[in-house]
Design an enzyme around this catalytic site. Structure first.
Site, PDB file in Angstrom:
ATOM      1  N   SER A 141      42.455  51.277  47.961  1.00  0.00           N
ATOM      2  CA  SER A 141      42.360  50.238  48.987  1.00  0.00           C
ATOM      3  C   SER A 141      43.533  50.416  49.937  1.00  0.00           C
ATOM      4  CB  SER A 141      42.419  48.853  48.344  1.00  0.00           C
ATOM      5  OG  SER A 141      42.640  47.850  49.325  1.00  0.00           O
ATOM      6  N   TYR A 154      47.379  42.964  42.941  1.00  0.00           N
ATOM      7  CA  TYR A 154      46.332  43.951  43.226  1.00  0.00           C
ATOM      8  C   TYR A 154      46.919  45.148  43.955  1.00  0.00           C
ATOM      9  CZ  TYR A 154      42.124  45.930  45.416  1.00  0.00           C
ATOM     10  OH  TYR A 154      41.123  46.768  45.847  1.00  0.00           O
TER      11      TYR A 154
END
Length: 260
Positions: A141, A154
C-alpha cells in the site's frame, strides 16, 4: 495496447474471494492462466472460481497459518504440476489513533499483513529455486511508504512487509537472478477493505499535513484497474510497481520534505 498472454502460467492468488484478489484472478484466467485461488470464505471464493472457468482451482485456507499456506502450494502442484507466480494479496487495515493501539492490534496487523506474506515466500521459494525461475508478487500500500494517522499500525506492518521483500530481493539476486520479487503499491481503492478494518474511526482529511494529502492525491481506483497493473507486474515487473500514475514521484517528494 494488447494485453500480454498468461498461457502456460500457473498463478496462485491469495485473498481471492473479493476485491483486488478476485479481480486479479478473473483477469489472469481471461488472459489464459491456470489459477489457484485461496481465501477463507468458501462461498465467495467458489463464485470467483466459477467465473474463472475450468482452469481454476479453489482452496479454502487461512494464510495467516503456515500449514494452510503449505496446503495451498501442495494443491497447486498436485492440480497443475508447478507454480510459476505466487501473489500474496491478503491484508487488513486498522483505524485507530496511535495512543489507542493495543497489543492485540499490533499482533493482528503483523500477522495479517506481514506473516501471511512471509509464509508465502518461504513456502514457494524452494520450488522456484529448484526450477531456476518464478515470481513472488506482494501487494502492499502507499501507506507502507507514507505513514498516515490513524493508520499507523497498518502503515508499520506494510513497511515491515516491504522491508522483508526488498531484503529477499537482494538475497536472491546473486544466486537466483531469474526469481523476481515484486512489490505492488496501490493507493485508494474502491473496495470493502476499509469496512473490514479494525476500528471504525476514519481520518479527517482536513487535519492531515499537506504533503501527506499530496501523496494520496491520486484518483481512487477500481479493483479492476489495480488488478490490471498487478497482473502486468506479475508477468514481467521487477522491483516496486505503483498502480497510480506519478505515485512514485509523489512518494519521493514526500520523503524529501521530511526533516532529518
Amino acid at each position: 495496447m494488447s494485453e500480454r498472454d498468461f498461457s502456460d502460467h500457473v498463478v496462485v492468488v491469495t485473498g481471492a474471494s473479493g476485491g483486488v484478489g478476485a479481480a486479479a484472478a478473473e483477469e489472469l484466467a481471461r488472459r489464459g492462466a491456470s489459477v489457484v485461488l485461496a481465501a477463507r470464505r468458501a462461498g465467495p471464493l467458489g463464485e470467483v472460481a466459477k467465473r474463472c472457468g475450468d482452469q481454476a482451482h479453489a482452496v479454502v485456507a487461512d494464510v495467516t497459518k503456515r500449514n494452510d499456506v503449505q496446503r495451498i502450494f501442495d494443491e497447486a502442484v498436485a492440480k497443475f504440476g508447478r507454480v510459476d507466480i505466487w501473489i500474496n494479496n491478503v491484508g487488513r487495515g486498522i483505524g485507530r489513533p496511535l495512543l489507542e493501539i493495543t497489543d492485540d492490534d499490533v499482533d493482528e496487523m503483523i500477522r495479517d499483513n506481514m506473516k501471511s506474506v512471509l509464509y508465502g515466500m518461504q513456502v514457494v521459494t524452494p520450488h522456484f529455486q529448484a526450477r531456476g525461475t518464478g515470481a513472488i508478487v506482494n501487494v502492499s500500500s502507499l501507506l507502507g511508504r507514507t505513514p498516515l494517522p490513524p493508520r499507523a499500525a497498518y502503515s508499520a506492518a506494510k513497511a515491515a512487509m516491504m522491508s522483508l521483500s526488498e531484503a529477499f530481493r537482494i538475497e536472491l539476486s546473486g544466486s537466483h537472478p531469474n526469481i523476481r520479487v515484486v512489490v505492488v503499491y496501490p493507493g485508494r481503492i474502491a473496495t470493502e477493505f476499509g469496512q473490514n478494518a479494525l476500528g471504525q474511526r476514519m481520518f479527517d482529511s482536513g487535519k492531515l499535513p499537506a504533503e501527506v494529502l499530496a501523496v494520496l492525491g491520486g484518483a481512487t481506483q477500481t479493483a479492476e484497474e489495480v488488478a490490471h497493473v498487478l497482473c502486468d507486474a506479475a508477468l514481467s515487473g521487477r522491483g516496486d510497481v505503483y498502480t497510480q500514475p506519478n505515485a512514485f514521484a509523489r512518494v519521493r517528494e514526500y520523503m524529501e520534505k521530511q526533516p532529518g
